[in-house]
Design an enzyme around this catalytic site. Structure first.
Site, short mmCIF file in Angstrom:
data_model
loop_
_atom_site.label_atom_id
_atom_site.label_comp_id
_atom_site.label_asym_id
_atom_site.label_seq_id
_atom_site.Cartn_x
_atom_site.Cartn_y
_atom_site.Cartn_z
N GLU A 164 47.61 37.96 56.06
CA GLU A 164 48.37 38.83 56.96
C GLU A 164 48.16 38.34 58.39
OE1 GLU A 164 49.30 43.61 57.37
OE2 GLU A 164 47.87 42.87 55.91
N ASP A 217 48.70 48.96 65.51
CA ASP A 217 47.28 48.75 65.69
C ASP A 217 46.93 48.60 67.16
OD1 ASP A 217 48.20 47.83 63.02
OD2 ASP A 217 46.07 47.46 62.66
N HIS A 248 39.00 45.46 61.41
CA HIS A 248 40.27 46.06 61.79
C HIS A 248 40.00 46.95 63.01
CE1 HIS A 248 43.79 45.65 59.09
NE2 HIS A 248 44.32 46.64 59.78
N GLU A 306 39.05 48.84 58.13
CA GLU A 306 40.42 49.34 58.04
C GLU A 306 40.46 50.73 57.45
OE1 GLU A 306 44.74 47.73 56.37
OE2 GLU A 306 42.88 46.98 55.48
N ASP A 312 46.00 42.46 63.17
CA ASP A 312 45.41 43.59 62.45
C ASP A 312 44.06 43.21 61.85
OD1 ASP A 312 46.82 41.78 60.82
OD2 ASP A 312 47.03 43.23 59.21
#
Length: 843
Positions: free
Chosen positions: A367, A374, A661, A640, A361
Site C-alpha cells: 500500500e 490519515d 500507522h 493501525e 498510511d
C-alpha cells in the site's frame, strides 16, 4: 521545452531527453527486469568554473560521475503526481571532473512510477512502462556553457541489480557489477544503444521540498534463534529503511533478508506485509569483506529473518538504515509518566516512518499510499513535531493537480487511479481545505492559502451542490468514524457514529475555515458566501441531531467530540454535552471507542468542557483498547488498529493490521496543547497561549517547540508540598498569555519575549472521606480504592469475584449493595467500612 529554476536562476531550455534501455519483447510487462545502467563519456576543457548536474527519472535514479556516486539523496526523485510534476535535482559536481576524458552514468530503478502499487494484482506501470533517466550536465567556463545531456548517443547495459521493487525488495548479484562502468575508458562496446522516451519536459520542476535521505543508523539489539531454528535480528525499533550488511564468504553465496514488524510465538511474522515480499537478496562476490545496502527499495520493519549467512552471524554485521524525507525536528514533549513518554516517542517514529516522499498510511505492506484522511487527522501533530511546510506544501500542489484532472480530491495523493470512490468524502477529501488552514496557523504564511485557494473552493463547492433541501450532506459514500474499535473487523467504516453526522460536522468546520481563508486573502464576497454556507450547515446539523439541551441524538463519543470541538453547540449546550461525553467515556471504562474522526478530538472535547479528569483517565488507561495498551505490549510505533496485537499475543489478522500507522497518534496534539499547554492564538505563533493543565497524577511536563520566530519552552512541576512552578521561554517578536495552572486566584499573565518563572503555593485538599453512602460512581473513579473494594466484595460474594473490576457498577452506593446481600455475607459491611477508612480519596 521546459526549464528548471535553481537558486533563483533559470537555465536555458532543456537540451537533454529521457532515455532508457531498449525494449526486451521477450519479457512480459510484469516481469522483473535488471536495472538499466546508462552511460556516456565526454570531454572537459580547461578553465571550468562550475559544473552542475541536473538529474531526474521516471522511476528512481542514482547518478555517478567518474566512478563516484553523486549526492546523498535516496529514492530520488521521490514521488510526485508525475503527469503534472517531476522534480529535478541539481548537484554541483565541479570537484568530480577533470580536464580531459570524463564519464557520466545513471542507474535506474522502478520506484513508484513503474513498479507495482497497491494491493491490486497486476497494478504496476501507473506512470511509465519502463524506468527512464534524464541528465543534463552544464559545464560553465565563464564565457560559455557546454551541455552534456542524456540522449541517443548514450549506451545502455545492466549490472548487479537483477530486480528491484519498493514492495518486494532488491536482488543484487555482486559478481555481475561491471567494474569501472561509470569511469572513462570503460569498454561499453557490448552495451546497446538507448531508447529515447517521448516525455513532456514542461512538467520538470525544481524541488520545493527536502529530498529523502539516510537520517539515522541503528545497531542490531539482538540476534535470536527462534523455536523453528530461524535466525532473526532485532533492531529494537519499528522503522522505515533497509539493512546494510558486511559479510565475508564464498562467491555465489546467497543471503536472504526478510523484513517483519513483529514476532508472533517467537517467530518473525510477515502477515502485516500482506503480499509485499519485503525481501532483499545479496549474492556474494567473494574474495574479501563485502558491504552492501539496497538502492531502490525500502521496508517497514523491526525484525529481519536472515538466511544463508556464512558462519555465525554477529550483531555488528548488520545495521538498520533509517530513511525518510529530511525534515527538521521542531517539537519535543516529556512528562513524569514513562508510558506517556513512550506513546509520544511512538507517534514520532510513526511519523518518521510514513513521511517518505509523501505522507503515507504505512511503510511495510502493499500500500504505502498518500491517504488523505490519515494526514488530515494527524496534520496538527505533524506540524508541531517537524517543519512540514515544504513537504506538505508540495503534496498539496499534487493534490490540486490531481483534483483538477479528476474533478474531485482523490482518496490518495498522488492519484494511482482505480480507486472506487469518486465523490467528495469528509475528513478524506476535505484535507484540501483543512491542511492549508492548519499550515497557515502553524507557520503564519498566507502564501499556502493563496496557492491552494482554488482547490479549497473547488472541494467545498462540490459538496455544497450535493446538499439536500434541509441543508444536509446526506448522499454518497462516507468513511464515517473509520476504525472505530466497535466496527466489524471486515468493515472499518461500520462504526457506531452515523457517517453523515461525521460528514456534516466536518463540512461545517471546513466551510468555516474557507470563509476565514477568504477573509485573510481579501475576498470579501467569498467570505460572506462561505460564512452563509457554514451557518446553513451548522443549523441543519443542529436541527437533525441536537436536542435543545445539547444532547446529540447519535449518542456516541465521536458525535459529542465533533459537536463540541467544531462549535456546533451553543455555549449553554456545551456543558451538558460535555457531561454526557464524560458519562459515555466512563461507561466505556475509559477505553477507546473512537476512530479516525473522533480520536483527534475527544481529549480536546473533554478538556474544553471541564471534564479534564475524564480526559486523563482516557489517556492513561492501559487495557485494550486504549492509547497506552500498545505501549504495554512493547509497541515502538502507533498501530493501525487498537488491538493489532491482541491480549493473548496473537495478531489481529484482518488483512489490514499495520503496526506503523500514525493517524491514531493524533492524541499527541492534545498532549502538546493541554498537558504541555502551548497553542497559537495568532497564525505563526505571533501570539500564543501557555496554559498547561496538570492531571492524571503527572508531576511534571516539559514541552519545546521551534516556532517561526524562535523556540518556545514550557515546563511545569507539582511538588508534594503543594508548590507549583511554571517556566516559560517566549521567542522574540511574540507575546504570550500565560494561564497559571491551579492558581488560587485563577491568574493570567501577559508576557513578552524572554524567560519567565512563576512559583506559588496551592492549597492541598484534605483527603475526601468516603462512606457507605458515597455514590458508587465516585468510588469507581478512584483508581486505587475501587480495586480494593472490588476484592472485598468478591471475597464475601464469590458470584462477583470474576466480574470485571473495570466495569462501572450499576447500584447507587454500597449501602444498597448491603441491603441486597448483608444477610448472606456476614462481615461484608465491616470490611467495606475498614477499606473505606483506610484509603483516602485519590486526586
Amino acid at each position: 521545452m521546459g526549464s528548471v529554476e535553481d537558486r533563483g536562476h533559470v537555465t536555458e531550455p532543456w537540451q537533454a531527453a529521457f532515455i532508457t534501455s531498449p525494449t526486451d519483447g521477450s519479457r512480459p510487462p510484469a516481469a522483473s527486469r535488471p536495472a538499466p545502467y546508462l552511460r556516456r563519456e565526454f570531454a572537459v576543457g580547461r578553465g571550468l568554473r562550475r559544473a552542475t548536474l541536473r538529474v531526474t527519472a521516471l522511476g528512481l535514479v542514482e547518478a555517478h560521475v567518474n566512478g563516484t556516486r553523486v549526492g546523498d539523496e535516496v529514492l530520488a526523485p521521490g514521488w510526485t503526481s508525475y503527469r503534472h510534476r517531476l522534480v529535478v535535482s541539481s548537484h554541483d559536481v565541479t570537484d568530480l571532473l577533470a580536464a580531459g576524458a570524463n564519464a557520466l552514468g545513471l542507474i535506474l530503478g522502478e520506484g513508484w512510477a513503474v513498479g507495482r502499487l497497491t494491493w491490486e494484482e497486476g497494478k504496476r506501470s501507473v506512470w511509465a512502462d519502463r524506468p527512464a533517466g534524464f541528465a543534463q550536465l552544464e559545464l560553465d567556463y565563464g564565457d560559455c556553457v557546454d551541455v552534456v545531456g542524456s540522449g541517443a548517443d548514450w549506451r545502455a547495459g545492466t549490472g548487479a541489480i537483477l530486480a528491484d521493487s519498493l514492495y518486494d525488495g532488491e536482488t543484487f548479484d555482486a559478481r555481475r557489477e561491471p567494474a569501472g562502468w561509470s569511469e572513462p575508458g570503460f569498454d561499453d562496446s557490448g552495451w546497446a544503444p538507448v531508447d529515447v522516451v517521448d516525455r513532456d519536459l514542461t512538467t520538470l520542476v525544481a524541488p520545493s521540498a527536502p529530498p529523502i535521505r539516510r537520517v539515522q543508523e541503528l545497531p542490531a539489539v539482538e540476534v535470536l534463534t527462534t523455536p523453528a531454528g530461524r535466525t532473526v535480528v532485532d533492531f529494537g525499533q519499528n522503522l522505515s529503511g533497509w539493512v546494510r550488511l558486511t559479510v565475508r564468504g564464498e562467491a555465489g553465496t546467497v543471503l536472504t533478508l526478510r523484513h517483519a514488524e513483529t514476532l508472533i510465538d517467537c517467530e518473525a511474522d510477515f502477515r502485516t506485509n500482506r503480499t509485499a515480499l519485503a525481501t532483499d537478496r545479496y549474492v556474494l562476490r567473494g574474495g574479501g569483506p563485502e558491504t552492501w545496502e539496497p538502492r531502490f527499495t525500502f521496508h517497514g520493519f523491526r525484525y529481519v529473518d536472515v538466511e544463508g549467512w556464512p558462519g555465525g552471524l554477529d550483531a555488528g554485521a548488520l545495521t538498520a538504515v533509517v530513511i525518510h524525507t529530511d525534515l527538521r525536528r521542531t517539537g519535543w514533549f516529556e512528562t513524569s509518566n514513562e508510558l506517556v513518554n513512550q506513546l509520544h516517542r511512538n507517534v514520532v517514529w510513526s511519523m518518521r516512518g510514513n513521511f517518505v516522499g509523501v505522507p503515507t498510511d504505512c511503510p511495510q505492506r502493499d500500500e504505502r499510499l498518500g491517504w488523505t484522511g490519515d494526514l488530515n487527522a494527524f496534520a496538527p501533530t505533524a506540524a508541531f513535531l517537524y517543519d512540514v511546510s515544504a513537504m506538505l506544501g508540495s503534496w498539496l500542489t499534487d493534490l490540486a493537480a490531481d483534483q483538477r484532472a479528476q474533478g474531485h480530491v482523490p482518496l490518495v495523493v498522488p492519484d494511482v487511479g482505480g480507486m472506487p470512490i469518486s465523490t467528495p468524502t469528509a475528513l478524506w477529501g476535505d484535507v484540501a481545505v483543512s491542511l492549508p488552514w492548519a499550515l497557515y496557523q502553524q507557520y503564519g504564511d498566507a502564501g499556502i492559502l493563496t496557492r491552494q485557494y482554488g482547490s479549497m473552493r473547488a472541494f467545498v463547492d462540490s459538496v455544497a451542490t450535493r446538499l439536500d433541501e434541509r441543508g444536509l450532506w446526506s448522499t454518497g459514500f462516507q468513511f464515517g468514524d473509520w476504525l472505530d474499535p466497535d466496527a466489524p473487523p471486515n468493515n472499518p467504516a461500520g462504526g457506531k457514529t452515523d457517517p453523515y453526522l461525521v460528514a456534516n460536522a466536518y463540512l461545517s468546520q471546513v466551510s468555516w475555515q474557507l470563509a476565514r481563508t477568504a477573509e485573510v486573502l481579501g475576498h470579501a464576497g467569498d467570505a460572506e458566501r462561505y460564512s452563509a454556507l457554514h451557518e446553513r450547515v451548522r443549523g441543519a446539523f443542529r436541527d437533525e441531531w441536537v436536542t435543545p439541551a445539547g444532547l446529540v441524538a447519535n449518542d456516541t463519543v465521536t458525535a459529542y467530540a465533533l459537536a463540541i470541538c467544531f462549535d456546533l453547540l451553543d455555549p449553554a449546550q456545551q456543558a451538558h454535552a460535555g457531561r454526557r461525553l464524560a458519562d459515555l467515556v466512563t461507561k466505556a471504562e475509559y477505553r477507546i471507542s473512537t476512530g479516525f474522526a473522533g480520536t483527534p478530538l475527544v481529549g480536546h472535547a473533554l478538556s474544553r468542557t471541564d471534564q479534564l479528569d475524564t480526559a486523563y483517565r482516557l489517556l492513561l488507561r492501559t487495557e485494550c483498547p486504549s492509547f497506552l495498551y500498545p505501549v504495554t505490549q512493547g509497541a515502538t510505533t502507533v498501530w493501525e488498529r487498537w488491538d493489532a496485537i491482541q491480549p493473548d499475543g496473537t495478531l489481529n489478522d484482518t488483512g489490514m493490521t499495520s503496526l506503523n500507522h500514525y493517524a491514531l497518534g493524533a492524541i499527541a496534539d492534545w498532549l502538546h496543547r493541554v498537558v504541555g499547554g502551548l497553542s497559537s492564538t495568532e497564525p505563526g505563533y505571533r501570539r500564543m497561549r501557555i496554559a498547561p493543565r496538570p492531571g492524571g497524577g503527572l508531576t511534571h511536563a516539559t514541552l519545546v517547540h521551534d516556532t517561526p520566530h524562535g523556540q518556545v519552552r514550557v515546563a511545569w512541576r507539582l511538588e508534594p508540598t503543594g508548590s507549583v512552578s511554571l517556566d516559560a521561554t517566549v521567542p522574540p517578536d511574540t507575546a504570550a498569555d500565560v494561564v497559571l495552572p491551579d492558581h488560587p486566584d485563577q491568574l493570567t499573565d501577559s508576557v513578552g519575549p524572554g524567560t519567565h518563572q512563576w512559583r506559588y503555593e496551592i492549597p492541598v485538599p484534605a483527603p475526601r472521606a468516603y462512606s457507605l453512602d458515597t455514590p458508587l460512581k465516585e468510588l469507581f473513579a478512584d483508581d486505587v480504592l475501587w480495586p480494593r473494594l472490588h476484592e472485598v466484595i468478591g471475597r464475601h460474594l464469590p458470584q462477583f469475584a470474576g466480574a470485571n473490576s473495570g466495569s462501572e457498577p450499576s447500584l447507587p452506593n454500597l449501602r444498597a449493595l448491603l441491603e441486597y446481600f448483608s444477610a448472606s455475607a456476614p462481615g461484608l459491611e465491616a470490611d467495606l467500612i475498614a477499606t473505606l477508612q483506610a484509603e483516602p480519596a485519590q486526586s
